[in-house]
Each structure stands twice: as structure tokens, then as C-alpha cells.
Design a protein around this motif. Sequence first.
Motif, PDB file in Angstrom:
ATOM      1  N   ARG A 118       0.836  -1.209   0.000  1.00  0.00           N
ATOM      2  CA  ARG A 118       0.000   0.000   0.000  1.00  0.00           C
ATOM      3  C   ARG A 118       0.865   1.252   0.000  1.00  0.00           C
ATOM      4  NH1 ARG A 118      -3.226  -3.155   3.610  1.00  0.00           N
ATOM      5  NH2 ARG A 118      -2.189  -2.201   5.423  1.00  0.00           N
ATOM      6  N   GLN A 121       2.370   1.761  -3.472  1.00  0.00           N
ATOM      7  CA  GLN A 121       1.399   2.234  -4.463  1.00  0.00           C
ATOM      8  C   GLN A 121       1.146   3.730  -4.311  1.00  0.00           C
ATOM      9  OE1 GLN A 121      -2.385   0.209  -4.312  1.00  0.00           O
ATOM     10  NE2 GLN A 121      -2.778   0.603  -6.467  1.00  0.00           N
ATOM     11  N   ARG A 122       1.148   4.195  -3.060  1.00  0.00           N
ATOM     12  CA  ARG A 122       0.890   5.616  -2.806  1.00  0.00           C
ATOM     13  C   ARG A 122       2.133   6.484  -2.977  1.00  0.00           C
ATOM     14  NH1 ARG A 122      -2.032   3.460   1.871  1.00  0.00           N
ATOM     15  NH2 ARG A 122      -0.175   3.930   3.120  1.00  0.00           N
ATOM     16  N   ASN A 123       3.303   5.856  -2.952  1.00  0.00           N
ATOM     17  CA  ASN A 123       4.559   6.629  -2.965  1.00  0.00           C
ATOM     18  C   ASN A 123       5.525   6.117  -4.018  1.00  0.00           C
ATOM     19  OD1 ASN A 123       4.343   8.366  -0.272  1.00  0.00           O
ATOM     20  ND2 ASN A 123       3.606   6.307   0.213  1.00  0.00           N
TER      21      ASN A 123
END
Length: 419
Positions: A118, A121-123
Motif C-alpha cells: 500500500r 502504491q501511494r509513494n
Amino acid sequence: MPTLLPLSLRPLAAAALLCAGGAQAQETFKIAYIDPLSGPFANVGELMLNHIQFAVEDINAKGGVNKVPLQLLQFDSKLSAQESQSALQAAIDQGARAIITGGSGSSVVTALVQSAARHNQRNPGKEVMVLNHSSIDPELTGKACNFWHFMFDANTAMRMKAISDYIKTEPSIQKVYLLNQDYAHGKQWAAYGRSMVGAARPDIQFVGETLHPIGKVKDFAPYVSKVKASGADTIISGNWGQDMALLLKAAGDAGLDYRYFNHSAGGVPGTVLAVSQAGKGQLTWVAEWHPGQANRPAADAQAKAYKAKMGKDFLSPRIDITVRFLAAAIQKSQSTDPLKVATAMENMVLDTSIGKVRMRGQDHQLLLPQVVNTIAPVDGKRVTAGWEGTQWGFRTDAVIPAEQLTLDSACQMKRPERL
């Protein structure tokens, strides 16, 4: 150690002062260790940490990787998914690019992998890899496989296949009891034991099955009584740490001489001592190597170097290999970007202390040999050296090559968008 780092990080191999001309600090590749360092399995966590520390310091002593030193940070998982996820965030905040874990159990490692995925995916561009040395749930390289996760141990199915192939040659084993810890791995070890051993030996009777709380049982006598009442001659148990030691003690105190089949208990400090003190029972386990194994001079040399430096016994080549594989992938990719490092690691073949091993690109499962071996008294023939101050050591029963244990994978790997 940089003075601004929190004391809880306790870097073990900072090497951050290596610099050009001594005037400017050089970049380090930060690795975070997240595993149990307190509680009932603290001795297991310390064993794993020592193996990683040895490899990191050895690599740094030789100039690092592409002249970049490795920096090792340590965190206590407390065998908790929540604690491990908090540690993961703290490690990321401190710049860790790789997480080494595996001794906290499959559920904890799965939670870590999911959290890392997660975050990644965000960074994009700030990803972190998860290198798993001991959590062997086949789902981690099966249906739950993830690009950012790499398993450096034979999974549960591979280990049980090695044991099943051996049990096929042992007709004395007739009645089996399944006694395991009540968590994901214990349940899997029992399920694979029933299915794989049953397929290898259809004549075997499974006479009972029990799950017990992990790390909480102080006296296994009631469980041993159940085994005795069943008429079993063999116990298939995934217990490790104090849960295996106390099981052996209870059976020994009752004068019961069982055959135990386990995945890795012999590689945990105190197990050989527990077997010798019980005086009865044969603990057979499977690993990539065991101390004193014949025809493994590179592993013997590494064990001696480790003993000389760390003052402790070398038990787990795969944990050392985890760090060496990471270093080789950094070298190959000529980068410290985890995406490039992870890509370089796929299908990599590395010549190690136990021979050549390959990281399968399809599911990120390391393919390595397995040795079925039994803790037995020194006899000067098959068992030539004692262990843990006892006259008990390890007897090689079978050496099974990786290709014989390579099972199909259900992994459908989803690769990062920025590849």
C-alpha cells in the motif's frame, strides 16, 4: 551513529562516515530488521538478527556495495501485526529501502507485505522491499504473491514434500498424531502433513489432531497424554522455540519415545539441549543445511568465521543469503532504487555457501536444497560432533535437490506501473 537518530533504532552497522576525502557523509542503503526481540521467542529473534548483522558487517568490511555501505536498523515486532506495521512506518520514515523479516509468523509477515504494498502504491519512487527469511506460508508466493515480497526459505509445502519423500522410506512409522500451534503456519503444517504424508504412505494411520495456543503453554503433559492415548508412534509438529522444547520435555518426563517431524526446530537455539535432556525421542527436521553436514566446505568455513566474530553458533545459511542476495541485486542493477533492485533479483542465480540457488521470477520463491536430518547422539560415524555443550548432534538422513521440490505456483504477479 548519527546523533539525531532515535535511540530505538540502534543502528548496528551504520558505516555512515565512509566519505570522499572524509569531508562529506556518503549515502547508505538502509535495511530494517523487524522480528521478535522480546517475549517467548526473543532467542529466535536474536539468532536471526545476529546472522543478518554478520552478513551486513562482512559486506561493509569489503567496501559495501558499489562503494555504498549497508546500514542495519532493528525493531521488535513483539510477534504482533500491529507492532510490526508501526515498525514498518518508523523504518520507512528513517529511510529504510528494504525490510528483513520472517520470524514473527506468517500472519504478521503477510500484514507487513500488505502494508508495504500500500505504501509503495501511494509513494512511487519511495518504495520498500520485504525480504522474508523464515515465514513459509505458500500463499505468500502463491495467490497472495506480491512484487515487493521475496521468500528466501523453502515454503511449507516444499519442506513437507522433503519429509514425505523421506517417510516413504521409513516403514516403521505407522501411526501419526498432528500436534501444532494454533495459528496459520501450525494449521498448514498439519494440513500438508495429512495430505502429503498420506499420499506418500497410504498405509499410515492419522490417529489424532490437536491445536494449542502459540507461546502460552507452560506444561505440555496434558497434550502428551492425548498423544499417548491415541497409540501414536510419531508426531508431526510445526512447533518451534519454547513450544518445541517444552513438548520434548513433557514427552521425555513421561518416558515416551516418539519420532517427531518438524520444519526447522533443530535450527533454533536450545532444541538440541532439549532433546538431550529429554533423553528420548527423535526429532527429524528439514533445512537448507545442518551443522556438520558432509561435503559443504563453504558452509563449514562460514560457520567458523561466524563463530569467531559473533561468539555464537551459525545455524541458518538462508538468513545470511538474504543479505547477500540483496547486495548482489544492488550490484547487478547499479542502483539503490528498490524497483531496480527487485527487478534485478528476479531469476538471479547466486553461488552461496550451500551451492547455487535461484530466485524464481514467477513468484519470488527462492529454490534451494533441503536436508532431512535428525538430532542424534554422537557416534563418531554419522554424528561426529556435539552441539550446545551436549553429546548430541545432527545426522543427515537425506539431501533433496531444489529441482525435486519445485512445486507449481498459483502466483499471478502484478508488476508496478512504473516498470
